[in-house]
Design a protein around this motif. Structure first.
Motif, PDB file in Angstrom:
ATOM      1  N   LEU A   1      49.908  11.781-128.428  1.00 28.81           N
ATOM      2  CA  LEU A   1      49.083  11.985-127.230  1.00 28.81           C
ATOM      3  C   LEU A   1      49.910  11.896-125.944  1.00 28.81           C
ATOM      4  N   ASP A   2      50.938  11.049-125.924  1.00 32.08           N
ATOM      5  CA  ASP A   2      51.773  10.961-124.717  1.00 32.08           C
ATOM      6  C   ASP A   2      52.493  12.296-124.486  1.00 32.08           C
ATOM      7  N   ALA A   3      53.050  12.837-125.552  1.00 33.84           N
ATOM      8  CA  ALA A   3      53.760  14.125-125.428  1.00 33.84           C
ATOM      9  C   ALA A   3      52.768  15.242-125.086  1.00 33.84           C
ATOM     10  N   MET A   4      51.565  15.167-125.614  1.00 40.25           N
ATOM     11  CA  MET A   4      50.567  16.203-125.301  1.00 40.25           C
ATOM     12  C   MET A   4      50.184  16.136-123.821  1.00 40.25           C
ATOM     13  N   ALA A   5      49.991  14.930-123.314  1.00 40.25           N
ATOM     14  CA  ALA A   5      49.651  14.779-121.888  1.00 40.25           C
ATOM     15  C   ALA A   5      50.785  15.323-121.025  1.00 40.25           C
ATOM     16  N   ALA A   6      52.022  15.071-121.457  1.00 40.97           N
ATOM     17  CA  ALA A   6      53.179  15.530-120.680  1.00 40.97           C
ATOM     18  C   ALA A   6      53.297  17.055-120.702  1.00 40.97           C
ATOM     19  N   ALA A   7      52.643  17.700-121.667  1.00 38.75           N
ATOM     20  CA  ALA A   7      52.744  19.170-121.793  1.00 38.75           C
ATOM     21  C   ALA A   7      51.717  19.919-120.932  1.00 38.75           C
ATOM     22  N   LEU A   8      50.867  19.180-120.207  1.00 39.37           N
ATOM     23  CA  LEU A   8      49.749  19.835-119.511  1.00 39.37           C
ATOM     24  C   LEU A   8      50.165  20.368-118.130  1.00 39.37           C
TER      25      LEU A   8
ATOM     26  N   GLU B   1      50.597  23.318-115.043  1.00 41.42           N
ATOM     27  CA  GLU B   1      49.605  24.036-114.215  1.00 41.42           C
ATOM     28  C   GLU B   1      48.863  25.146-114.953  1.00 41.42           C
ATOM     29  N   ASP B   2      49.553  25.799-115.901  1.00 40.46           N
ATOM     30  CA  ASP B   2      48.970  26.975-116.556  1.00 40.46           C
ATOM     31  C   ASP B   2      48.197  26.630-117.831  1.00 40.46           C
ATOM     32  N   VAL B   3      48.015  25.343-118.124  1.00 42.27           N
ATOM     33  CA  VAL B   3      47.284  24.942-119.333  1.00 42.27           C
ATOM     34  C   VAL B   3      45.819  24.713-118.976  1.00 42.27           C
ATOM     35  N   ARG B   4      44.923  25.432-119.629  1.00 43.82           N
ATOM     36  CA  ARG B   4      43.486  25.301-119.332  1.00 43.82           C
ATOM     37  C   ARG B   4      42.722  24.510-120.396  1.00 43.82           C
ATOM     38  N   LEU B   5      43.251  24.498-121.629  1.00 50.83           N
ATOM     39  CA  LEU B   5      42.561  23.788-122.715  1.00 50.83           C
ATOM     40  C   LEU B   5      43.569  22.928-123.460  1.00 50.83           C
ATOM     41  N   VAL B   6      43.167  21.683-123.766  1.00 48.00           N
ATOM     42  CA  VAL B   6      43.967  20.873-124.688  1.00 48.00           C
ATOM     43  C   VAL B   6      43.033  20.415-125.807  1.00 48.00           C
TER      44      VAL B   6
ATOM     45  N   LYS C   1      44.846  11.079-118.323  1.00 43.37           N
ATOM     46  CA  LYS C   1      46.005  11.863-117.872  1.00 43.37           C
ATOM     47  C   LYS C   1      45.757  13.375-117.882  1.00 43.37           C
ATOM     48  N   VAL C   2      44.610  13.806-118.422  1.00 43.04           N
ATOM     49  CA  VAL C   2      44.353  15.256-118.437  1.00 43.04           C
ATOM     50  C   VAL C   2      43.960  15.690-117.028  1.00 43.04           C
ATOM     51  N   PRO C   3      44.729  16.591-116.410  1.00 40.14           N
ATOM     52  CA  PRO C   3      44.470  16.959-115.010  1.00 40.14           C
ATOM     53  C   PRO C   3      43.184  17.772-114.859  1.00 40.14           C
ATOM     54  N   ALA C   4      42.692  17.838-113.637  1.00 40.71           N
ATOM     55  CA  ALA C   4      41.414  18.509-113.359  1.00 40.71           C
ATOM     56  C   ALA C   4      41.464  20.008-113.658  1.00 40.71           C
ATOM     57  N   HIS C   5      42.658  20.594-113.722  1.00 41.76           N
ATOM     58  CA  HIS C   5      42.731  22.039-114.002  1.00 41.76           C
ATOM     59  C   HIS C   5      42.683  22.338-115.504  1.00 41.76           C
ATOM     60  N   CYS C   6      42.443  21.294-116.313  1.00 34.95           N
ATOM     61  CA  CYS C   6      42.478  21.471-117.778  1.00 34.95           C
ATOM     62  C   CYS C   6      41.243  20.848-118.421  1.00 34.95           C
ATOM     63  N   ILE C   7      40.622  21.580-119.365  1.00 34.09           N
ATOM     64  CA  ILE C   7      39.484  21.056-120.120  1.00 34.09           C
ATOM     65  C   ILE C   7      40.018  20.362-121.379  1.00 34.09           C
ATOM     66  N   ALA C   8      39.579  19.121-121.606  1.00 35.21           N
ATOM     67  CA  ALA C   8      39.954  18.407-122.830  1.00 35.21           C
ATOM     68  C   ALA C   8      38.889  18.675-123.893  1.00 35.21           C
ATOM     69  N   VAL C   9      39.325  19.196-125.042  1.00 31.98           N
ATOM     70  CA  VAL C   9      38.405  19.487-126.147  1.00 31.98           C
ATOM     71  C   VAL C   9      38.631  18.442-127.230  1.00 31.98           C
ATOM     72  N   LEU C  10      37.657  17.568-127.409  1.00 26.31           N
ATOM     73  CA  LEU C  10      37.759  16.523-128.425  1.00 26.31           C
ATOM     74  C   LEU C  10      36.942  16.980-129.636  1.00 26.31           C
ATOM     75  N   ASP C  11      37.657  17.382-130.680  1.00 26.73           N
ATOM     76  CA  ASP C  11      37.026  17.965-131.867  1.00 26.73           C
ATOM     77  C   ASP C  11      36.708  16.829-132.845  1.00 26.73           C
ATOM     78  N   GLU C  12      35.424  16.515-132.950  1.00 23.77           N
ATOM     79  CA  GLU C  12      34.990  15.396-133.802  1.00 23.77           C
ATOM     80  C   GLU C  12      34.235  15.891-135.032  1.00 23.77           C
TER      81      GLU C  12
END
Ligand SMILES: *Cc1c(COP(=O)(O)O)cnc(C)c1O
Length: 374
Positions: free
Chosen positions: A153-160, A162-167, A191-202
């Motif tokens: 998750l730390d590496a995923m947050a670091a990958a977000l 400007e051009d990332v819209r979905l994680v 840590k997910v910025p406002a320009h990105c939607i976080a998709v939590l697949d449960e």
């Protein structure tokens, strides 16, 4: 006139490889001339649906001459009551796969990106690439970490960027079964910025004991850029009907509502899902069977000297220490359908769905025979 449709198709579509579904029982029975094939391939609930869902399906049949309720009023009301949310926060889908596609359609295009983990659910790249957007795949945690091959998750947050819209975060993830606990997940969402939607697949969350993960209400109260996707396909035992849903802010739900088909969930599915929700005992019973089945498989792997990943789902990823496809094929010949996970970057692994005690026993014996002769 000759026509080459491949020359006409969009770049994203040309890059796609179709999803490989689990082999249907009927297909293998036809091929082998067997009548007792066991399918532990698609993470279905061996108990099937609740009797209440079956009764509701029967009852819905007489209304099939009419279109379904395009707003899914009854199902949304039942879900809203269950999660203490507003109906305007719910998006219904033809499976939760539909919700993932709607997200890609609403938020991605060429030049934009989605982020997900290595070994994550195969639909994330499919949905992304179809729009012409790009995937940023973040390496998973190492095999010798506390959560082997789980999301970093730390590496995923670091990958977000400007051009990332979905994680996409699958919790627990398929095919690994790995998960993120409450606190690290919360720290990630912060840590997910406002320009990105976080998709939590449960998709498998009903198999997780109550209270271990935060409720949708608690998470949605703090994260306006979050959508939680869930399904009736797994623990609710309704995979064949295709019904799932998203829980989010009303704004995200409104946007998804604009791109969905007007009648994306059929009438039988709407009726069955709403009725299923009133049978929580079915979930509790399914969880008990799953927990003992997982234990049965873990003990079998220990005896066979095979490693497996930690799992909170209704499946186990097993390291067969040789070509997974060869073991899969040998198991097929014994009437057991499992799942190869080479496309997930795990060529020496098999994913086995947890069945009934009898099914597990049969499959474990078959695996034992296959491994002792290969
Ligand atoms: C099975 C699965 C889904 C989607 O299933 P639907 O049948 O489309 O609801 C979504 N996410 C994960 C991780 C899954 O394993």
């Amino acid at each position: 006139m000759s026509c080459d449709p491949y020359a006409l198709a969009l770049d994203g579509v040309l890059k796609l490889t179709p999803y490989q579904p689990g082999k249907p029982v009927s297909e293998l029975e036809r091929e082998l001339g067997l009548s007792s094939v066991i399918k532990l391939a698609s993470n279905e609930n061996p108990l099937g649906p609740s009797p209440l869902a079956l009764a509701a399906m029967q009852k819905s049949l007489s209304g099939l001459g009419e279109y379904p309720d395009g707003n899914g009023f009854a199902l949304k009301s039942a879900l809203a009551a269950r999660f203490q949310l507003q109906a305007t926060q719910i998006t219904l889908g033809n499976g939760s796969n539909d919700i993932l596609e709607l997200l890609a359609r609403a938020f991605l295009k060429p030049g934009l990106k989605s982020v997900f983990s290595e070994h994550a659910f195969a639909v994330y790249p499919l949905a992304t690439i179809a729009t012409g957007a790009e995937c940023k795949v973040v390496p998973a945690l190492p095999a010798d970490s506390a959560m082997p091959m789980g999301h970093d998750l730390d590496a995923m947050a670091a990958a977000l960027s400007e051009d990332v819209r979905l994680v996409f975060v699958a919790n627990p993830n398929n095919p690994t079964g790995t998960w993120a606990e409450q606190e690290p997940l919360r720290r990630f969402l912060e840590k997910v910025p406002a320009h990105c939607i976080a998709v939590l697949d449960e998709a498998y969350t009903e198999y997780v004991e109550e209270g271990r993960f935060e409720s949708p209400k608690a998470l949605l109260a703090d994260f306006p850029n979050l959508i939680i996707t869930r399904t009736f396909s797994k623990a609710w035992g309704l995979a064949g009907l295709r019904v799932g849903y998203g829980l989010s802010s009303p704004a995200i739900a409104d946007l998804l509502n604009r791109v969905r088909q007007p009648f994306n969930v059929n009438a039988v599915a709407l009726a069955a899902a709403a009725a299923a929700l009133s049978d929580n005992d079915h979930i509790l019973q399914s969880r008990v069977i799953n927990n003992s089945g997982l234990q049965q498989w873990r003990e079998a792997c220990d005896q066979l000297g095979l490693d497996y990943l930690p799992s909170l789902g209704n499946f186990l990823a097993i390291n067969v220490q040789r070509d997974g496809q060869a073991v899969f094929d040998a198991l097929l010949r014994k009437g057991v359908i499992t799942r190869t996970v080479g496309v997930y970057g795990m060529p020496q692994w098999l994913r086995v769905s947890i069945g009934t005690a009898e099914q597990n026993d049969f499959a474990i014996r078959a695996l034992h025979e296959v491994l002792s002769t290969s």
